[in-house]
Design an enzyme around this catalytic site. Sequence first.
Site, PDB file in Angstrom:
ATOM      1  N   ASP A 100       0.968  -1.378   0.176  1.00 42.09           N
ATOM      2  CA  ASP A 100       0.254  -0.045  -0.033  1.00 42.09           C
ATOM      3  C   ASP A 100       0.908   1.026   0.097  1.00 42.09           C
ATOM      4  O   ASP A 100       1.988   1.382   0.756  1.00 42.09           O
ATOM      5  CB  ASP A 100      -0.752   0.091   1.101  1.00 42.09           C
ATOM      6  CG  ASP A 100      -2.432  -0.272   0.829  1.00 42.09           C
ATOM      7  OD1 ASP A 100      -2.907   0.600   0.616  1.00 42.09           O
ATOM      8  OD2 ASP A 100      -2.757  -1.312   1.016  1.00 42.09           O
ATOM      9  N   ASP A 207      -3.209   4.363  -2.228  1.00 43.96           N
ATOM     10  CA  ASP A 207      -4.549   4.765  -1.340  1.00 43.96           C
ATOM     11  C   ASP A 207      -4.908   6.318  -1.535  1.00 43.96           C
ATOM     12  O   ASP A 207      -4.138   6.985  -2.060  1.00 43.96           O
ATOM     13  CB  ASP A 207      -4.006   4.727   0.153  1.00 43.96           C
ATOM     14  CG  ASP A 207      -5.005   4.902   0.987  1.00 43.96           C
ATOM     15  OD1 ASP A 207      -5.715   4.181   0.941  1.00 43.96           O
ATOM     16  OD2 ASP A 207      -4.896   6.139   1.604  1.00 43.96           O
ATOM     17  N   GLU A 265      -6.578   3.958  -6.049  1.00 44.45           N
ATOM     18  CA  GLU A 265      -7.792   3.739  -5.063  1.00 44.45           C
ATOM     19  C   GLU A 265      -8.303   5.323  -5.324  1.00 44.45           C
ATOM     20  O   GLU A 265      -7.943   6.241  -4.766  1.00 44.45           O
ATOM     21  CB  GLU A 265      -7.712   3.624  -3.853  1.00 44.45           C
ATOM     22  CG  GLU A 265      -8.993   3.632  -3.125  1.00 44.45           C
ATOM     23  CD  GLU A 265      -9.025   3.794  -1.532  1.00 44.45           C
ATOM     24  OE1 GLU A 265     -10.111   3.498  -0.769  1.00 44.45           O
ATOM     25  OE2 GLU A 265      -8.121   4.542  -1.273  1.00 44.45           O
ATOM     26  N   HIS A 339     -10.751  -4.628   2.331  1.00 47.04           N
ATOM     27  CA  HIS A 339     -10.585  -4.360   3.677  1.00 47.04           C
ATOM     28  C   HIS A 339     -11.535  -3.231   4.081  1.00 47.04           C
ATOM     29  O   HIS A 339     -11.637  -3.001   5.224  1.00 47.04           O
ATOM     30  CB  HIS A 339      -9.129  -3.800   4.014  1.00 47.04           C
ATOM     31  CG  HIS A 339      -8.662  -2.710   3.228  1.00 47.04           C
ATOM     32  ND1 HIS A 339      -8.596  -2.570   1.991  1.00 47.04           N
ATOM     33  CD2 HIS A 339      -8.437  -1.390   3.673  1.00 47.04           C
ATOM     34  CE1 HIS A 339      -8.095  -1.471   1.458  1.00 47.04           C
ATOM     35  NE2 HIS A 339      -8.041  -0.527   2.607  1.00 47.04           N
ATOM     36  N   ASP A 340     -12.055  -2.608   3.039  1.00 41.02           N
ATOM     37  CA  ASP A 340     -13.081  -1.493   3.391  1.00 41.02           C
ATOM     38  C   ASP A 340     -14.441  -1.810   3.140  1.00 41.02           C
ATOM     39  O   ASP A 340     -15.379  -0.907   3.356  1.00 41.02           O
ATOM     40  CB  ASP A 340     -12.602  -0.333   2.557  1.00 41.02           C
ATOM     41  CG  ASP A 340     -11.507   0.619   3.033  1.00 41.02           C
ATOM     42  OD1 ASP A 340     -11.240   0.431   4.266  1.00 41.02           O
ATOM     43  OD2 ASP A 340     -10.832   1.222   2.232  1.00 41.02           O
TER      44      ASP A 340
END
Length: 575
Positions: A100, A207, A265, A339-340
């Site tokens: 990430d 991210d 993202e 994960h979100d």
Amino acid sequence: MTTDQNWSKDATVYQIWPASYKDSNGDGIGDIPGAISTLDYLKDLGVDIVWLSPMYKSPMEDMGYDISDYQDINPDFGTLQDMQDLIDGCHKRGMKIICDLVINHTSDQHAWFKESRSSLDNPKRDWYIWRKPRYDSEGNRQPPNNWLSYFSGSAWSYDETTDEYYLRLFSHGQPDLNWENEECRQAIYDSALKFWFDKGVDGFRIDTAGLYSKDQSFADAPIVFKDQYYQPSDKYTHTGPRIHEFHKEMYEQIFSKYDIMTVGEVGHCEREEALKYVSAARKEMEMMFLFDIVELGSDDQDRFRYLGWKLKDFKAAIQKQCDFIKGTDAWSTVFIENHDNARCISRFGNDKEYREKSSKLLATLQTTLTGTLFIYQGQEIGMTNLPRSWPIDEYKDINTMNYYKAFKEKCGNDADFKEKEKKLFDIINLVARDHARSPVQWNAEQYAGFSTSEPWMRVNDNYKEINVESQQKDSDSLWSFYKQLLQMRKEYKELFIYGSFEILDYDNEKVFTYVKELSDGKHPKAYVVLNMSDDSVEFKPLIDGDFKLISSNVKAVDYDEKVLTSWESRVYLVN
């Protein structure tokens, strides 16, 4: 970045969220040595690339997305040597590894921010975004504008040391970096990017990749939610004036020097704007995530304002994902969990009566779509959302906790509070980020084989029925089915990974049928039919041709060619 990027396009990527994946030392927290111990498992499943979510040094206010040192590892997760062993372990098995890249903000414990907040004239003051307070008519100090944090409340935090506010679009402990400052950008490139590429990392999931450039007017955001003061700031913070300039600079200075993959993202923006981020000719990022599927039924500014969805909405979201790259030089991604977001079986399947069957149907959908495929830990065994019976105390995510706290402050004295609370709990139980974060269920032993001691977050109650060990022993399990599907995807990769996508029954509210085909017209088509309902329905092919079944989630003995049973999936090759 090389011109031939097929290794990332053809790949199946498996996301590891370290805290909840596998604990090697019995402290109740997943770690890097735990991940290393599963590399053969991942290779056997059919994984090509491991994506490791933030493992950096962090006070963990937002589970590692608040980084205090880009060049070190969170002690809970291991050491720099452990990380090197993971990188080398992936490479030894012919797999790649991406990490990430969290560079919109740091932790407030980062050395840069400690310097920045120390005085108004510190050399790093301008590395973060500081503004003076405003005062209301009564003389009360207020934040500089009405921007809403993604985690509820104001997007600004007051700092007494210098009597100014710093911008933090997420939690108090996540101050936004000031990308307008070139010296700051160069420090980011050196410590967060180059450092890890030189250690052998093969790329990054980037991210909040749409947030680095803020409109420098810092004007009040328009009113979207009339029932609150703070408002979504997207107009001024998302895809800002210099965002593409920053991404091009990152590419030219760093990415272009390595053979790597990048996936952004970006969040919500129109297709034409989104394509600017990932057009190959523009040289910014290679691919990005589109959120239409995972956020289906929610307001895209607030996941807990939930309205529900119909199968037509689901088809439209899949269509948008598959059509994103049509007629362009861009590339796409396929994902339904991360994960979100909540577990796909609880969101889009039937996790009660048809848990395994609908999990297999969703696996069939995912593995036959165009783009790079991403699987989230536990998805391959059909892990579900947390039980509805669990109290709010079992939820750990800062987003869920802040939202519930703000809800209580606002509605706690209402006569119908209990009724409102029940409705909110129903939604939390469906869409909260916590559902993806319960420990991976490895076996039926205590704590699901995740750890030898009580984990940081409670294990889902259903771990005795749903776990890796039992499914690996069962040739008819979801895990075994995933393994077969990933092999099928590779065998017919031109068709499934690169083929065009056309929905044949858009208005059908029970069945989802689509065709994948190659433009040359010389190869067979793939005909995929998914009965996404609890009812049996008649099967009538919507195209002509010679049908050959290559995958089904129904055993041969139960198979009836003319009837699709509840949650049945089939994949045909059609000549």
